[in-house]
Design a protein around this motif. Structure first.
Motif, PDB file in Angstrom:
ATOM      1  N   UNK A 131     -21.099 -20.850  46.507  1.00  0.00           N
ATOM      2  CA  UNK A 131     -21.044 -21.148  45.469  1.00  0.00           C
ATOM      3  C   UNK A 131     -20.157 -20.360  44.872  1.00  0.00           C
ATOM      4  N   UNK A 132     -20.519 -19.155  44.864  1.00  0.00           N
ATOM      5  CA  UNK A 132     -19.219 -18.185  44.816  1.00  0.00           C
ATOM      6  C   UNK A 132     -18.525 -17.339  46.090  1.00  0.00           C
ATOM      7  N   UNK A 133     -18.602 -17.835  47.111  1.00  0.00           N
ATOM      8  CA  UNK A 133     -17.783 -17.044  48.786  1.00  0.00           C
ATOM      9  C   UNK A 133     -18.460 -15.917  49.165  1.00  0.00           C
ATOM     10  N   UNK A 134     -20.027 -16.138  48.658  1.00  0.00           N
ATOM     11  CA  UNK A 134     -20.451 -14.295  48.883  1.00  0.00           C
ATOM     12  C   UNK A 134     -21.858 -14.789  49.884  1.00  0.00           C
ATOM     13  N   UNK A 135     -20.628 -14.572  51.058  1.00  0.00           N
ATOM     14  CA  UNK A 135     -21.819 -14.536  52.223  1.00  0.00           C
ATOM     15  C   UNK A 135     -22.407 -13.535  52.862  1.00  0.00           C
ATOM     16  N   UNK A 136     -22.596 -12.166  52.154  1.00  0.00           N
ATOM     17  CA  UNK A 136     -22.787 -10.761  52.344  1.00  0.00           C
ATOM     18  C   UNK A 136     -24.069 -10.871  53.301  1.00  0.00           C
ATOM     19  N   UNK A 137     -24.281 -10.271  54.284  1.00  0.00           N
ATOM     20  CA  UNK A 137     -25.741 -10.073  54.324  1.00  0.00           C
ATOM     21  C   UNK A 137     -26.388  -9.503  54.247  1.00  0.00           C
ATOM     22  N   UNK A 187     -17.528  -8.660  48.612  1.00  0.00           N
ATOM     23  CA  UNK A 187     -17.442  -7.426  49.318  1.00  0.00           C
ATOM     24  C   UNK A 187     -15.219  -7.405  48.732  1.00  0.00           C
ATOM     25  N   UNK A 188     -14.861  -8.300  48.357  1.00  0.00           N
ATOM     26  CA  UNK A 188     -13.752  -8.458  48.101  1.00  0.00           C
ATOM     27  C   UNK A 188     -13.288  -8.053  46.544  1.00  0.00           C
ATOM     28  N   UNK A 196      -9.797 -10.371  54.754  1.00  0.00           N
ATOM     29  CA  UNK A 196     -10.668 -11.021  54.935  1.00  0.00           C
ATOM     30  C   UNK A 196     -11.791 -10.329  56.303  1.00  0.00           C
ATOM     31  N   UNK A 197     -13.516  -9.880  55.702  1.00  0.00           N
ATOM     32  CA  UNK A 197     -13.819  -8.164  56.096  1.00  0.00           C
ATOM     33  C   UNK A 197     -14.616  -8.881  57.727  1.00  0.00           C
ATOM     34  N   UNK A 256      -8.405  -7.719  58.081  1.00  0.00           N
ATOM     35  CA  UNK A 256      -8.000  -8.115  58.027  1.00  0.00           C
ATOM     36  C   UNK A 256      -6.881  -8.709  57.212  1.00  0.00           C
ATOM     37  N   UNK A 257      -5.695  -8.040  57.405  1.00  0.00           N
ATOM     38  CA  UNK A 257      -4.631  -8.729  56.544  1.00  0.00           C
ATOM     39  C   UNK A 257      -4.064 -10.433  56.764  1.00  0.00           C
ATOM     40  N   UNK A 258      -4.248 -11.380  56.529  1.00  0.00           N
ATOM     41  CA  UNK A 258      -4.113 -12.632  57.158  1.00  0.00           C
ATOM     42  C   UNK A 258      -3.174 -13.683  56.435  1.00  0.00           C
ATOM     43  N   UNK A 259      -2.382 -12.902  55.449  1.00  0.00           N
ATOM     44  CA  UNK A 259      -0.478 -12.740  55.256  1.00  0.00           C
ATOM     45  C   UNK A 259      -0.059 -12.404  56.308  1.00  0.00           C
TER      46      UNK A 259
END
Length: 409
Positions: A131-137, A187-188, A196-197, A256-259
């Protein structure tokens, strides 16, 4: 419980290095409040377990047992129960116990009721992460999924947890013509940016490898197949030809800089010389091999071979940035990685690269073992002496081992 009782015949120099490392280890005290695998006490348990497997010395067994007993006591003590929600601790503890059983070191049965309590805590923690967008391994949802996947077979409650976690994960997806990807808020925030990591330890490759493992284990295959395929598509969309003369030796960016356009100089600069466990082209090569096999995508195999063969030739500082012998982004990680890639795809270039980095790591061991206790991260498994020592012991054992699964290797 079964374990090694006599040490195999070892090269004298390797045996001397392992002996020095084991003698040094008690002098490198991990922070008392850090019970984690990657920087704290649980990492010491792992090292002593494999030291015992190699040597059969009871002192190593005692260190391992004392470390585990102390940690389990802390988890039951109300004063230190906060460790139950320390990021990554419970998934890594559960996985470590599986590893020790698989490698015939010790079989510690916490009992199914206790493990089910762990499952529930890990699930609830993972919901918070997602819910906090933390997908860290290492410190987030991907690590929780990694462990829960090993518990899913025959356990409907774990399968339901994974179903709910996947639903929560998909609520955060970014999708367009290129494919699907996810931001890692942890990580952000650490880096102070919104890139985007792509790496294994904190980003796209780590999450994708975990999802491929779940699919291969027969978990939620109908839901995971389209997601994993679109995540592979996104990864492929980031490929650029290397330009080593410009200082961009990699095929794929580390972030990667998506923008910005893919060819923008800021994105080109992230196709940098980082080659290690945590980030870089080796992560992508392993993903491509696994996706080729699990998702039945034959077109990925020649690309994996091409990128992998190219990485195996990257050996200078300008080409690979390896300037230490440690586990996270040093030469020890490359010893492990090329062993893993050779098992997935026995190409001569991987065997040759493994030999090269093994020899180079051994040359740097004396200086690493002489580092002072206050050197940066020297006490941690990932970036210090414990992880280096674990790799040396693993090479000395000369047999397939389960513990690299903790690192998705």
């Amino acid at each position: 419980m079964t374990a090694a009782t006599t040490a195999p015949a070892l090269a004298p120099s390797l045996l001397a290095a392992i002996t020095r490392g084991l003698h040094r280890l008690p002098q490198l005290l991990a922070p008392a409040e850090d019970a984690s695998l990657f920087t704290g006490q649980l990492g010491r348990v792992l090292v002593y377990a494999y030291a015992y497997k190699l040597t059969g010395e009871e002192a190593h067994w005692a260190h391992m047992a004392q470390g585990l007993d102390a940690l389990l006591h802390k988890l039951q003590d109300p004063a230190t129960a906060y460790l139950l929600v320390q990021p990554g601790l419970l998934p890594n503890l559960g996985y470590l116990l599986q590893v020790l059983r698989s490698d015939a070191i010790v079989d510690i049965d916490l009992g199914e009721p206790t493990l089910q309590q762990f499952d529930a805590l890990i699930y609830r923690n993972a919901l918070v992460y997602l819910r906090a967008q933390n997908i860290d391994l290492l410190y987030g949802a991907a690590g929780a999924l990694h462990y829960l996947g090993t518990r899913a077979a025959g356990r409907p409650h774990v399968q339901e947890y994974l179903h709910e976690l996947l639903r929560e994960l998909l609520a955060n997806k970014l999708e367009d013509a290129r494919g699907i990807r996810f931001y890692n808020s942890r990580i952000n925030q650490a880096n102070g940016d919104d890139t985007l990591n792509i790496g294994l330890s904190h980003g796209h490759c780590g999450l994708l490898l975990v999802l491929l493992q779940l699919h291969e284990a027969g978990v939620l295959q109908a839901e995971l197949a389209p997601l994993a395929n679109r995540m592979v598509d996104y990864l492929l969309s980031l490929q650029l030809p290397p330009e080593p003369a410009q200082g961009w030796p990699a095929f794929f960016p580390t972030r990667y800089h998506e923008e910005l356009p893919l060819t923008h100089v800021r994105n080109r600069q992230t196709c940098n010389n980082h080659l290690g466990w945590c980030y870089g082209d080796l992560n992508v090569v392993q993903v491509l091999y696994q996706a080729h096999r699990v998702l039945n995508r034959p077109e990925l195999l020649p690309l994996a071979d091409r990128v992998g063969e190219y990485t195996a030739a990257r050996r200078t500082g300008r080409d690979c940035s390896i300037d230490n012998p440690f586990l996270c982004h040093g030469s020890a990680s490359l010893v492990l990685y090329y062993r893993r890639l050779y098992a997935l795809r026995p190409l001569p270039c991987y065997l040759d690269a493994h030999r090269y980095w093994w020899q180079r790591t051994q040359q740097e061991v004396p200086a690493a073992l002489a580092l002072p206790p206050d050197a940066f991260q020297v006490t941690s498994l990932l970036m210090g002496v414990p992880g280096l020592l674990l790799m040396l012991i693993s090479e000395a054992l000369e047999e397939p081992l389960a513990w690299p699964q903790l690192l998705l290797l």
